[in-house]
Design a protein around this motif. Structure first.
Motif, PDB file in Angstrom:
ATOM      1  N   GLN A 120      -9.062 -12.589  17.440  1.00  9.25           N
ATOM      2  CA  GLN A 120      -9.930 -11.858  16.515  1.00  9.25           C
ATOM      3  C   GLN A 120      -9.157 -10.757  15.783  1.00  9.25           C
ATOM      4  N   GLU A 121      -8.279 -10.089  16.536  1.00 10.19           N
ATOM      5  CA  GLU A 121      -7.461  -9.046  15.907  1.00 10.19           C
ATOM      6  C   GLU A 121      -6.500  -9.662  14.892  1.00 10.19           C
ATOM      7  N   TYR A 122      -5.956 -10.826  15.248  1.00 11.93           N
ATOM      8  CA  TYR A 122      -5.052 -11.497  14.302  1.00 11.93           C
ATOM      9  C   TYR A 122      -5.801 -11.928  13.040  1.00 11.93           C
ATOM     10  N   ASP A 123      -7.035 -12.404  13.212  1.00 13.02           N
ATOM     11  CA  ASP A 123      -7.827 -12.810  12.047  1.00 13.02           C
ATOM     12  C   ASP A 123      -8.097 -11.613  11.127  1.00 13.02           C
ATOM     13  N   ALA A 124      -8.410 -10.470  11.766  1.00 16.60           N
ATOM     14  CA  ALA A 124      -8.647  -9.274  10.958  1.00 16.60           C
ATOM     15  C   ALA A 124      -7.380  -8.854  10.228  1.00 16.60           C
ATOM     16  N   LEU A 125      -6.255  -8.970  10.927  1.00 19.82           N
ATOM     17  CA  LEU A 125      -4.984  -8.617  10.297  1.00 19.82           C
ATOM     18  C   LEU A 125      -4.651  -9.582   9.163  1.00 19.82           C
ATOM     19  N   ALA A 126      -5.000 -10.863   9.364  1.00 17.74           N
ATOM     20  CA  ALA A 126      -4.718 -11.854   8.318  1.00 17.74           C
ATOM     21  C   ALA A 126      -5.505 -11.546   7.050  1.00 17.74           C
ATOM     22  N   LYS A 127      -6.729 -11.086   7.216  1.00  9.62           N
ATOM     23  CA  LYS A 127      -7.519 -10.735   6.031  1.00  9.62           C
ATOM     24  C   LYS A 127      -6.889  -9.574   5.263  1.00  9.62           C
ATOM     25  N   VAL A 128      -6.342  -8.633   6.007  1.00  9.97           N
ATOM     26  CA  VAL A 128      -5.671  -7.500   5.344  1.00  9.97           C
ATOM     27  C   VAL A 128      -4.435  -7.979   4.606  1.00  9.97           C
ATOM     28  N   ILE A 129      -3.690  -8.890   5.283  1.00  6.84           N
ATOM     29  CA  ILE A 129      -2.446  -9.375   4.677  1.00  6.84           C
ATOM     30  C   ILE A 129      -2.728 -10.175   3.417  1.00  6.84           C
ATOM     31  N   GLN A 130      -3.874 -10.895   3.424  1.00  3.87           N
ATOM     32  CA  GLN A 130      -4.197 -11.720   2.254  1.00  3.87           C
ATOM     33  C   GLN A 130      -4.385 -10.880   0.995  1.00  3.87           C
ATOM     34  N   HIS A 131      -4.616  -9.599   1.157  1.00  5.46           N
ATOM     35  CA  HIS A 131      -4.743  -8.726  -0.016  1.00  5.46           C
ATOM     36  C   HIS A 131      -3.381  -8.409  -0.624  1.00  5.46           C
ATOM     37  N   HIS A 132      -2.316  -8.796   0.047  1.00  5.52           N
ATOM     38  CA  HIS A 132      -0.976  -8.519  -0.457  1.00  5.52           C
ATOM     39  C   HIS A 132      -0.154  -9.811  -0.474  1.00  5.52           C
ATOM     40  N   PRO A 133      -0.583 -10.788  -1.266  1.00  6.53           N
ATOM     41  CA  PRO A 133       0.120 -12.081  -1.295  1.00  6.53           C
ATOM     42  C   PRO A 133       1.508 -12.011  -1.898  1.00  6.53           C
ATOM     43  N   ASP A 134       1.850 -10.956  -2.587  1.00  7.26           N
ATOM     44  CA  ASP A 134       3.158 -10.874  -3.240  1.00  7.26           C
ATOM     45  C   ASP A 134       4.272 -10.511  -2.260  1.00  7.26           C
ATOM     46  N   ARG A 135       3.947 -10.169  -1.089  1.00  6.54           N
ATOM     47  CA  ARG A 135       4.985  -9.778  -0.131  1.00  6.54           C
ATOM     48  C   ARG A 135       5.387 -11.001   0.679  1.00  6.54           C
ATOM     49  N   HIS A 136       6.529 -11.512   0.381  1.00  5.24           N
ATOM     50  CA  HIS A 136       7.010 -12.767   0.974  1.00  5.24           C
ATOM     51  C   HIS A 136       7.198 -12.640   2.493  1.00  5.24           C
ATOM     52  N   GLU A 137       7.743 -11.571   2.932  1.00  6.38           N
ATOM     53  CA  GLU A 137       7.991 -11.397   4.352  1.00  6.38           C
ATOM     54  C   GLU A 137       6.685 -11.319   5.140  1.00  6.38           C
ATOM     55  N   THR A 138       5.698 -10.683   4.548  1.00  7.64           N
ATOM     56  CA  THR A 138       4.405 -10.586   5.219  1.00  7.64           C
ATOM     57  C   THR A 138       3.763 -11.951   5.377  1.00  7.64           C
ATOM     58  N   LEU A 139       3.928 -12.806   4.360  1.00  2.00           N
ATOM     59  CA  LEU A 139       3.381 -14.161   4.442  1.00  2.00           C
ATOM     60  C   LEU A 139       4.054 -14.976   5.550  1.00  2.00           C
ATOM     61  N   LYS A 140       5.356 -14.782   5.713  1.00  3.59           N
ATOM     62  CA  LYS A 140       6.055 -15.481   6.802  1.00  3.59           C
ATOM     63  C   LYS A 140       5.513 -15.039   8.161  1.00  3.59           C
ATOM     64  N   GLU A 141       5.304 -13.748   8.295  1.00  5.84           N
ATOM     65  CA  GLU A 141       4.764 -13.255   9.556  1.00  5.84           C
ATOM     66  C   GLU A 141       3.348 -13.802   9.805  1.00  5.84           C
ATOM     67  N   LEU A 142       2.582 -13.898   8.736  1.00  4.07           N
ATOM     68  CA  LEU A 142       1.228 -14.438   8.860  1.00  4.07           C
ATOM     69  C   LEU A 142       1.265 -15.904   9.311  1.00  4.07           C
TER      70      LEU A 142
END
Length: 204
Positions: A117-139
């Motif tokens: 559940q925490e990961y899902d919440a974090l994924a929603k936050v990350i989706q607001h920043h799709p331009d960050r390539h490294e963040t997408l890899k972590e996701l």
């Protein structure tokens, strides 16, 4: 003086009384035949009483042998019941250990769910920043880890369900064994009551 155990007393009593099929009467007839044989007036009468004694002795020996076989069989059954009881005790102890382990796995599965559940919440936050390539890899890596944890959770739940079914079968087996032992005890009480009733009846 050597102490006589209950088993020895029962065994001797069975040898004397037999299985309730008239052994006391046979012994009385044997004594009477012996007395008549001693007091027989002719050779024919003596021979007749002698044949009766032999026949009665054969019946008593046969009854005694049958009683010994039944006694030995009961001893073997008691030993077998004790062995089964010990095996069931070991199985119950093992089942308790498995249940404790399953509880630990359930707690782990709950932690996994919370993390997901925490990961899902974090994924929603990350989706607001799709331009960050490294963040997408972590996701993406987190998604794989969530999938792996989900498989672990399903496996744990399957094992827990299997253990519950096995424990139910074990309890059913214990109940059937207890019922069998109670029936054996009731049958033994009935047989002892019959023996006591025959002993109190007036001898012919």
């Amino acid at each position: 003086q050597v102490a006589v155990t209950d088993n020895e007393v029962i065994r001797k009593r069975l040898l004397i009384d037999g299985d309730g099929a008239g052994d006391d009467r046979r012994i009385n007839l044997l004594v009477k035949s012996f007395i008549k044989w001693c007091n027989s007036g002719s050779q024919e009468e003596g021979y007749s009483q002698y044949q009766r004694m032999l026949s009665t002795l054969s019946q008593c020996e046969f009854s005694m042998g049958k009683t010994l076989l039944v006694y030995d069989m009961n001893l073997r059954e008691m030993e077998n019941y004790e062995k089964i009881y010990k095996e069931i005790e070991c199985s119950i102890a093992g089942a308790h250990e498995k249940i404790a382990e399953c509880k630990k796995q359930i707690l782990q599965a709950k932690r996994i769910r919370k993390n997901r559940q925490e990961y899902d919440a974090l994924a929603k936050v990350i989706q607001h920043h799709p331009d960050r390539h490294e963040t997408l890899k972590e996701l993406e890596a987190l998604g794989k880890e969530l999938e792996h944890l989900s498989h672990i959770k399903e496996s744990v739940e399957d094992k827990l369900e299997l253990r519950r079914k096995q424990f139910h079968v074990l309890l059913s087996t214990i109940h059937e064994l207890q019922q069998t032992l109670e029936n054996d005890e009731k049958l033994s009480e009935v047989e002892e009551a019959q023996d006591e009733s025959m002993e109190t009846d007036p001898k012919p």
